[in-house]
Design a protein around this motif. Sequence first.
Motif, PDB file in Angstrom:
ATOM      1  N   ILE A  33      -5.117   4.003   4.090  1.00  0.00           N
ATOM      2  CA  ILE A  33      -5.256   3.432   5.478  1.00  0.00           C
ATOM      3  C   ILE A  33      -6.806   2.677   5.532  1.00  0.00           C
ATOM      4  O   ILE A  33      -6.925   1.402   6.005  1.00  0.00           O
ATOM      5  CB  ILE A  33      -5.029   4.433   6.582  1.00  0.00           C
ATOM      6  N   GLU A  34      -7.879   3.271   4.687  1.00  0.00           N
ATOM      7  CA  GLU A  34      -8.878   2.675   4.840  1.00  0.00           C
ATOM      8  C   GLU A  34      -8.915   1.506   3.832  1.00  0.00           C
ATOM      9  O   GLU A  34      -9.708   0.417   4.055  1.00  0.00           O
ATOM     10  CB  GLU A  34      -9.936   3.586   4.643  1.00  0.00           C
ATOM     11  N   ASN A  35      -8.427   1.607   2.720  1.00  0.00           N
ATOM     12  CA  ASN A  35      -8.291   0.651   1.676  1.00  0.00           C
ATOM     13  C   ASN A  35      -7.662  -0.817   2.371  1.00  0.00           C
ATOM     14  O   ASN A  35      -7.959  -1.681   1.992  1.00  0.00           O
ATOM     15  CB  ASN A  35      -7.514   0.982   0.500  1.00  0.00           C
ATOM     16  N   ALA A  36      -6.513  -0.642   3.137  1.00  0.00           N
ATOM     17  CA  ALA A  36      -5.844  -1.672   3.716  1.00  0.00           C
ATOM     18  C   ALA A  36      -6.813  -2.198   4.891  1.00  0.00           C
ATOM     19  O   ALA A  36      -6.782  -3.571   4.790  1.00  0.00           O
ATOM     20  CB  ALA A  36      -4.472  -1.073   4.420  1.00  0.00           C
ATOM     21  N   GLY A  37      -7.447  -1.347   5.617  1.00  0.00           N
ATOM     22  CA  GLY A  37      -8.506  -2.089   6.509  1.00  0.00           C
ATOM     23  C   GLY A  37      -9.629  -2.806   5.795  1.00  0.00           C
ATOM     24  O   GLY A  37     -10.015  -4.015   6.327  1.00  0.00           O
ATOM     25  N   VAL A  38     -10.003  -2.443   4.633  1.00  0.00           N
ATOM     26  CA  VAL A  38     -11.184  -3.030   4.049  1.00  0.00           C
ATOM     27  C   VAL A  38     -10.455  -4.482   3.489  1.00  0.00           C
ATOM     28  O   VAL A  38     -11.072  -5.346   3.500  1.00  0.00           O
ATOM     29  CB  VAL A  38     -11.817  -2.486   2.733  1.00  0.00           C
ATOM     30  N   GLY A  74       6.642   4.992  10.857  1.00  0.00           N
ATOM     31  CA  GLY A  74       7.495   4.286  10.143  1.00  0.00           C
ATOM     32  C   GLY A  74       8.011   5.364   8.854  1.00  0.00           C
ATOM     33  O   GLY A  74       9.224   5.833   8.642  1.00  0.00           O
ATOM     34  N   ASN A  75       7.043   5.293   7.744  1.00  0.00           N
ATOM     35  CA  ASN A  75       7.209   5.885   6.578  1.00  0.00           C
ATOM     36  C   ASN A  75       7.212   7.506   6.690  1.00  0.00           C
ATOM     37  O   ASN A  75       8.132   8.138   6.044  1.00  0.00           O
ATOM     38  CB  ASN A  75       6.340   5.463   5.515  1.00  0.00           C
ATOM     39  N   LEU A  76       6.374   7.979   7.693  1.00  0.00           N
ATOM     40  CA  LEU A  76       6.521   9.498   7.498  1.00  0.00           C
ATOM     41  C   LEU A  76       7.494   9.901   8.520  1.00  0.00           C
ATOM     42  O   LEU A  76       7.765  11.212   8.790  1.00  0.00           O
ATOM     43  CB  LEU A  76       5.170   9.987   7.923  1.00  0.00           C
ATOM     44  N   SER A 114       5.411  13.801  -0.664  1.00  0.00           N
ATOM     45  CA  SER A 114       6.582  13.689  -0.921  1.00  0.00           C
ATOM     46  C   SER A 114       7.169  12.106  -0.378  1.00  0.00           C
ATOM     47  O   SER A 114       8.392  11.882  -0.823  1.00  0.00           O
ATOM     48  CB  SER A 114       7.492  14.721  -0.514  1.00  0.00           C
ATOM     49  N   CYS A 115       6.354  11.335   0.026  1.00  0.00           N
ATOM     50  CA  CYS A 115       6.768  10.129   0.394  1.00  0.00           C
ATOM     51  C   CYS A 115       6.421   9.053  -0.628  1.00  0.00           C
ATOM     52  O   CYS A 115       5.135   8.714  -0.921  1.00  0.00           O
ATOM     53  CB  CYS A 115       6.092   9.797   1.741  1.00  0.00           C
ATOM     54  N   ASP A 116       7.327   8.348  -1.141  1.00  0.00           N
ATOM     55  CA  ASP A 116       7.026   7.115  -2.036  1.00  0.00           C
ATOM     56  C   ASP A 116       7.308   5.798  -1.554  1.00  0.00           C
ATOM     57  O   ASP A 116       7.290   4.629  -2.158  1.00  0.00           O
ATOM     58  CB  ASP A 116       8.038   7.365  -3.316  1.00  0.00           C
ATOM     59  N   LYS A 117       7.281   5.843  -0.207  1.00  0.00           N
ATOM     60  CA  LYS A 117       7.439   4.606   0.647  1.00  0.00           C
ATOM     61  C   LYS A 117       6.287   3.706   0.611  1.00  0.00           C
ATOM     62  O   LYS A 117       5.181   4.244   0.648  1.00  0.00           O
ATOM     63  CB  LYS A 117       8.184   4.711   2.023  1.00  0.00           C
ATOM     64  N   PHE A 177       0.626  -1.227  -0.005  1.00  0.00           N
ATOM     65  CA  PHE A 177       0.009   0.013   0.000  1.00  0.00           C
ATOM     66  C   PHE A 177       0.708   1.203  -0.008  1.00  0.00           C
ATOM     67  O   PHE A 177       2.016   1.265   0.704  1.00  0.00           O
ATOM     68  CB  PHE A 177      -1.022   0.054   1.074  1.00  0.00           C
ATOM     69  N   SER A 178       0.428   2.353  -0.674  1.00  0.00           N
ATOM     70  CA  SER A 178       0.987   3.462  -0.724  1.00  0.00           C
ATOM     71  C   SER A 178       0.908   4.407   0.610  1.00  0.00           C
ATOM     72  O   SER A 178       0.015   3.854   1.446  1.00  0.00           O
ATOM     73  CB  SER A 178       0.485   4.278  -1.788  1.00  0.00           C
ATOM     74  N   THR A 179       1.766   5.085   1.023  1.00  0.00           N
ATOM     75  CA  THR A 179       1.731   5.883   2.264  1.00  0.00           C
ATOM     76  C   THR A 179       1.031   7.054   2.038  1.00  0.00           C
ATOM     77  O   THR A 179       1.403   8.324   1.743  1.00  0.00           O
ATOM     78  CB  THR A 179       3.063   6.328   2.746  1.00  0.00           C
ATOM     79  N   ASN A 180      -0.338   6.861   2.153  1.00  0.00           N
ATOM     80  CA  ASN A 180      -1.283   8.054   2.180  1.00  0.00           C
ATOM     81  C   ASN A 180      -2.667   7.619   2.992  1.00  0.00           C
ATOM     82  O   ASN A 180      -2.790   6.486   3.098  1.00  0.00           O
ATOM     83  CB  ASN A 180      -1.660   8.798   0.828  1.00  0.00           C
TER      84      ASN A 180
END
Length: 568
Positions: A420-425, A459-461, A487-490, A413-416
Amino acid sequence: MLKEPIELDDNVLESMKSLTLLCVDDDATTRILYEAIFESYIKEIVFARDGEEGYEKYISEKIDIIITDYNMPKLNGLDMIERVRISNKDIPIILVSAITEVDVIVKALQLHVNNFIKKPIIEQEVLTALESVSKLTIANKYLENKKNSKMQDLEAKEKYSSYQEDLAFAKELNILRNDFYYQMLDGTCTALVDFSYQPLDILSGDSYSARKIDKYRTFYLVVDGMGKGLSASLSSMLVTSFINHIIDKMKYLDNFDLYRLVHESLEYIKPILLDEEALSIDYIILDCMNSNMHYAKFAMPAILLQNKENEIIKIKSNNGPISKYMRDFQISTYDIFNIDKFLFYSDGMVENSTRFKDKLYIDYIEEDFLNSFTKEEMRERLIWKINIAEDDITFIFINKLDLVNTVIAQKSFSTNMDEIENAGVWNANVWDTITNDVKLIYNASVVFTELFMNAYEHGNLGLDSATKHRLIEEDTYLKTLQRKQESCDKKIHVTINKITYNSSDYIITRIKDDGEGFDTKILSEIFRNVKSFNGRGVFVSRSASMGIYYNSKGNSVLYLHKIKTSNI
């Protein structure tokens, strides 16, 4: 910006705020750093710019603790310490140095330096060293003030006795060393390393340590002082403390050697033992790279190993009990390529009576080990079978996991915030295919949400807890997240495994971020102070799962849930 002050025991913190600390360093920037670090913990900080001035300040002021650099003009740190030790053998001293030469370390040890810090200076290491030596100072101050009326009043009310017991047990816990506190073994293999330490009394005859030697080798120690009471406890704690000290030196010099560790610790403890006294000890090295177990077992119960065919293998002692008359010892090697589980334990576990007439737990330990996937399951079976603990019970439970051939779902998943909601679903959909247990699905979603959010913001931010709290107070938290994520591509990587063991399915979820990770040792502070706001998410995650385990870098976390339950 400095981090928020670490949480300390109220008694220790109150006493530390009455201490005076002498900081000796010729670098002005370091002195400024010390002032910023220590001002929240220490009553007064006295500074000196070289060893000569440091000794003069020590003579003229009432100093409780000294922290000194090694390499300084006029008088170096060791020469200053040597002068101090002429008149004061007990004052706690921390030596800071970038030099790793053996003769420097040897001289420092001869001068009874209490703690070493390697440059560059790391705040957490300095605070940990300060906390450690402060306990020595507090103990010394107590002895000096024992006749104080307030302490006599506490003694009369039995408060003092309780406080001393707490200090004694805290000291025992400080002697035990666990490099795997909520951390998995993640070299060439992945394994869960768990511990159960259940002393019968405050003065325990058992002790253990688990040390990470390098990327591939881990060391496990189990000590059982034969007999009960103060003598057995002192012998057990002394040898454990010395072994950890030797390991620290070997790791510092990158020259770990099991034979030398055993030899030096035996030479240390033998003169201390009474004529009729004996010790049982397991020295064990697991080498994941070469799939070997090296061990020196001194009259300890057999190691239990479980192979891939679910057969139990018993590794018996290769040495007799340790006494002051022991001379030679043997180190053996066993191939662990086909081994999945390990159990190291003291004899208090197997010699305990059970609820079954005329049966000891030794009659059930192999069956319970075979039926247990985790330490908690092993402990539950043990507690259910024994009537009451009759001796100290210590065991180390290790389970190697197959995380290659058991994957049932994975996604990055991208860091945005939308993800977060998509990952939970996505996680909920995977769990819907696994079970219809509503409570279990809810607990799994709670853990996932908390740890995924940690991977996102911490972690990422790269937002630490102190910064997060400040942003929330300023009402700029969400805006900051949105700005940083642009600006985060992690990525955040999630993998879900299902391992079937006996009649149960274990769902293992791993969440990995691309961030810098963190020092997992701070988890011990979080779990000792669960009422504090910091770390609540991690605490909730542990409570709603069978356990959480970070990798050594601190950027990947694994947690477990059990689907089907079997009878104990």
